[in-house]
Design a protein around this motif. Structure first.
Motif, PDB file in Angstrom:
ATOM      1  N   SER A   4       0.871  -1.171   0.000  1.00  0.00           N
ATOM      2  CA  SER A   4       0.000   0.000   0.000  1.00  0.00           C
ATOM      3  C   SER A   4       0.897   1.207   0.000  1.00  0.00           C
ATOM      4  O   SER A   4       2.037   1.163   0.458  1.00  0.00           O
ATOM      5  CB  SER A   4      -0.913   0.017   1.213  1.00  0.00           C
ATOM      6  OG  SER A   4      -0.203   0.502   2.336  1.00  0.00           O
ATOM      7  N   THR A  40       0.881   5.375   0.834  1.00  0.00           N
ATOM      8  CA  THR A  40       0.221   6.577   1.318  1.00  0.00           C
ATOM      9  C   THR A  40       1.161   7.737   1.086  1.00  0.00           C
ATOM     10  O   THR A  40       2.293   7.730   1.555  1.00  0.00           O
ATOM     11  CB  THR A  40      -0.096   6.456   2.816  1.00  0.00           C
ATOM     12  OG1 THR A  40      -0.870   5.275   3.012  1.00  0.00           O
ATOM     13  CG2 THR A  40      -0.899   7.641   3.298  1.00  0.00           C
ATOM     14  N   ALA A  77      -2.978  13.503   1.134  1.00  0.00           N
ATOM     15  CA  ALA A  77      -3.948  12.468   1.442  1.00  0.00           C
ATOM     16  C   ALA A  77      -4.931  12.240   0.292  1.00  0.00           C
ATOM     17  O   ALA A  77      -5.377  13.167  -0.370  1.00  0.00           O
ATOM     18  CB  ALA A  77      -4.703  12.846   2.710  1.00  0.00           C
ATOM     19  N   ALA A  78      -5.267  10.956   0.076  1.00  0.00           N
ATOM     20  CA  ALA A  78      -6.175  10.556  -0.992  1.00  0.00           C
ATOM     21  C   ALA A  78      -7.627  10.556  -0.524  1.00  0.00           C
ATOM     22  O   ALA A  78      -8.498  10.017  -1.196  1.00  0.00           O
ATOM     23  CB  ALA A  78      -5.787   9.169  -1.484  1.00  0.00           C
ATOM     24  N   ARG A 110      -5.055  11.976   8.136  1.00  0.00           N
ATOM     25  CA  ARG A 110      -3.915  11.117   7.786  1.00  0.00           C
ATOM     26  C   ARG A 110      -4.153   9.689   8.272  1.00  0.00           C
ATOM     27  O   ARG A 110      -3.803   8.722   7.610  1.00  0.00           O
ATOM     28  CB  ARG A 110      -2.631  11.700   8.380  1.00  0.00           C
ATOM     29  CG  ARG A 110      -1.346  11.228   7.744  1.00  0.00           C
ATOM     30  CD  ARG A 110      -1.188  11.675   6.290  1.00  0.00           C
ATOM     31  NE  ARG A 110      -1.241  13.109   6.112  1.00  0.00           N
ATOM     32  CZ  ARG A 110      -0.181  13.905   6.077  1.00  0.00           C
ATOM     33  NH1 ARG A 110       1.013  13.395   6.191  1.00  0.00           N
ATOM     34  NH2 ARG A 110      -0.311  15.190   5.915  1.00  0.00           N
ATOM     35  N   ASP A 124      -6.471   8.093   5.919  1.00  0.00           N
ATOM     36  CA  ASP A 124      -5.740   7.777   4.689  1.00  0.00           C
ATOM     37  C   ASP A 124      -4.949   6.479   4.854  1.00  0.00           C
ATOM     38  O   ASP A 124      -4.957   5.616   3.961  1.00  0.00           O
ATOM     39  CB  ASP A 124      -4.788   8.940   4.370  1.00  0.00           C
ATOM     40  CG  ASP A 124      -4.284   8.904   2.942  1.00  0.00           C
ATOM     41  OD1 ASP A 124      -4.997   8.376   2.070  1.00  0.00           O
ATOM     42  OD2 ASP A 124      -3.182   9.407   2.707  1.00  0.00           O
ATOM     43  N   ILE A 125      -4.290   6.325   5.988  1.00  0.00           N
ATOM     44  CA  ILE A 125      -3.529   5.093   6.234  1.00  0.00           C
ATOM     45  C   ILE A 125      -4.497   3.914   6.333  1.00  0.00           C
ATOM     46  O   ILE A 125      -4.246   2.842   5.768  1.00  0.00           O
ATOM     47  CB  ILE A 125      -2.646   5.227   7.494  1.00  0.00           C
ATOM     48  CG1 ILE A 125      -1.548   6.277   7.253  1.00  0.00           C
ATOM     49  CG2 ILE A 125      -2.007   3.882   7.862  1.00  0.00           C
ATOM     50  CD1 ILE A 125      -0.721   6.626   8.476  1.00  0.00           C
ATOM     51  N   SER A 182      -5.511   2.777   2.996  1.00  0.00           N
ATOM     52  CA  SER A 182      -4.443   2.069   2.268  1.00  0.00           C
ATOM     53  C   SER A 182      -4.290   0.623   2.737  1.00  0.00           C
ATOM     54  O   SER A 182      -3.682  -0.194   2.058  1.00  0.00           O
ATOM     55  CB  SER A 182      -3.125   2.820   2.404  1.00  0.00           C
ATOM     56  OG  SER A 182      -2.532   2.559   3.661  1.00  0.00           O
ATOM     57  N   ILE A 199       3.932  -1.772   3.576  1.00  0.00           N
ATOM     58  CA  ILE A 199       3.310  -0.445   3.603  1.00  0.00           C
ATOM     59  C   ILE A 199       4.369   0.610   3.299  1.00  0.00           C
ATOM     60  O   ILE A 199       5.379   0.683   4.002  1.00  0.00           O
ATOM     61  CB  ILE A 199       2.756  -0.129   5.015  1.00  0.00           C
ATOM     62  CG1 ILE A 199       2.049  -1.317   5.638  1.00  0.00           C
ATOM     63  CG2 ILE A 199       1.911   1.128   5.012  1.00  0.00           C
ATOM     64  CD1 ILE A 199       0.708  -1.620   5.096  1.00  0.00           C
ATOM     65  N   LEU A 208       5.003   4.568   3.375  1.00  0.00           N
ATOM     66  CA  LEU A 208       4.472   5.831   3.890  1.00  0.00           C
ATOM     67  C   LEU A 208       5.453   6.933   3.494  1.00  0.00           C
ATOM     68  O   LEU A 208       6.560   7.006   4.021  1.00  0.00           O
ATOM     69  CB  LEU A 208       4.338   5.779   5.417  1.00  0.00           C
ATOM     70  CG  LEU A 208       3.429   4.694   6.000  1.00  0.00           C
ATOM     71  CD1 LEU A 208       3.587   4.632   7.520  1.00  0.00           C
ATOM     72  CD2 LEU A 208       1.974   4.977   5.642  1.00  0.00           C
ATOM     73  N   PRO A 220       4.809  10.622   6.150  1.00  0.00           N
ATOM     74  CA  PRO A 220       3.464  10.516   6.728  1.00  0.00           C
ATOM     75  C   PRO A 220       3.080  11.658   7.656  1.00  0.00           C
ATOM     76  O   PRO A 220       1.889  11.850   7.900  1.00  0.00           O
ATOM     77  CB  PRO A 220       3.518   9.188   7.507  1.00  0.00           C
ATOM     78  CG  PRO A 220       4.957   8.938   7.766  1.00  0.00           C
ATOM     79  CD  PRO A 220       5.683   9.505   6.578  1.00  0.00           C
TER      80      PRO A 220
END
Ligand SMILES: Nc1ncnc2c1ncn2[C@@H]1O[C@H](COP(=O)(O)OP(=O)(O)O)[C@@H](O)[C@H]1O
Ligand SMILES: [Mg+2]
Length: 271
Positions: free
Chosen positions: A84, A86, A90-91, A144, A147-148, A151, A159, A161, A164
């Motif tokens: 994933s 991130t 942020a998405a 945030r 967002d995590i 993901s 992962i 980041l 972050p």
């Protein structure tokens, strides 16, 4: 093919240029499974470039990398299913609620029970109460964390980041740090990039310093601190901070962090 002893991420001789600008000049490192690895570097050092290569968004010019045992160029589909990502931005969709954001991603990733997955993640990231509110109303740290959480849908073992906590206030940074620690406790491998020394110091099992296109040091915090001699101050041995180690290694000018640089110089012979 994937053996227990194989690292989660292996980077060998990666080079990348943008036209005349050579950003990565031969980057090598391994990340052990289940560990938190911090790639530490100043703005523009090439951290995001490397993360983009490892997450198959960008091709390296030279070198190889494997993620979860898969070659990033030959097996990009398998790599994508194992990770994933991130990013710094942020998405999260601000018009949707936190819960709706999670359900949307779970549906996009063809998960069987999107609602249950959303509720479990909201609980895990202390967002249950906020779950029904539009994400646009969230604080930076909540956003945030959401967002995590997004993901993690699909349960990837690795992962990434990318910075972050850049742009977060101190309280939100601590919240995100706790989240990152929880990921490692659950067996995830975390590669995070940061320009913050305290973040690397707080979170990482290993720290690699990316500077002028290569990894100039790679070790545990204790190993990095041993690069500088401890200073004797009034009978108390004062260990160098990661900040002192970093500034010495990258040869930062005294003007950048005058107080730290000056006190570090007082206790060492270098100029
Ligand atoms: N697509 C691109 N085209 C041209 N230059 C780029 C591109 N992406 C990054 N760069 C340049 O590469 C260098 C490293 O960028 P980046 O990997 O974003 O650094 P970091 O994430 O460590 O701040 C910077 O000088 C940046 O301007
Ligand atoms: Mg970046």
């Amino acid at each position: 093919m994937t053996t227990v002893t194989e690292p989660a991420i292996r980077v060998q001789g990666i080079e990348k240029s943008f036209k005349d600008l050579q950003v990565l000049k031969g980057v090598d490192f391994d990340v052990a499974r289940g560990s938190i690895f911090a790639l530490l570097g100043s703005n523009g050092a090439g951290k995001t470039t490397l993360v983009r290569i490892l997450s198959t968004l960008l091709k390296a010019d030279v070198g190889t990398a494997t993620v979860h045992g898969f070659d990033v160029s030959g097996k990009s589909g398998d790599v994508r299913e194992s990770i994933s990502l991130t990013g710094q931005f942020a998405a999260v969709d601000e018009v949707l609620t936190g819960r709706e954001n999670l359900v949307l991603i779970a549906k996009l990733r063809h998960q069987k029970n999107p609602g249950a997955i959303a509720d479990e993640l909201l609980a895990r990231f202390s967002l249950t109460e906020a779950g029904g509110r539009k994400a646009g109303t969230y604080s930076g740290g909540m956003r945030r964390r959401l967002d995590i959480a997004m993901s993690l849908i699909g349960d990837p073992p690795i992962i990434f980041l990318d910075e972050p906590t850049t742009g977060l206030d101190p309280q939100a940074r601590i919240e995100v740090w706790q989240t990152v620690k929880q990921l490692a406790e659950r067996g995830k491998t975390v590669l995070l990039t940061t320009q913050y020394l305290d973040e690397a110091e707080q979170l990482a099992d290993r720290i690699a310093i990316l500077h002028e296109g290569t990894i100039i040091q790679n070790g545990t915090l204790a190993e990095l601190k041993q690069l500088l001699p401890a200073a004797k101050v009034e009978y108390v041995e004062k260990q160098p901070t990661l900040e002192e180690v970093f500034l010495t290694l990258v040869g930062a000018s005294a003007g950048a962090r005058s107080d730290v640089a000056a006190s570090a110089n007082d206790t060492r012979k270098d100029s």
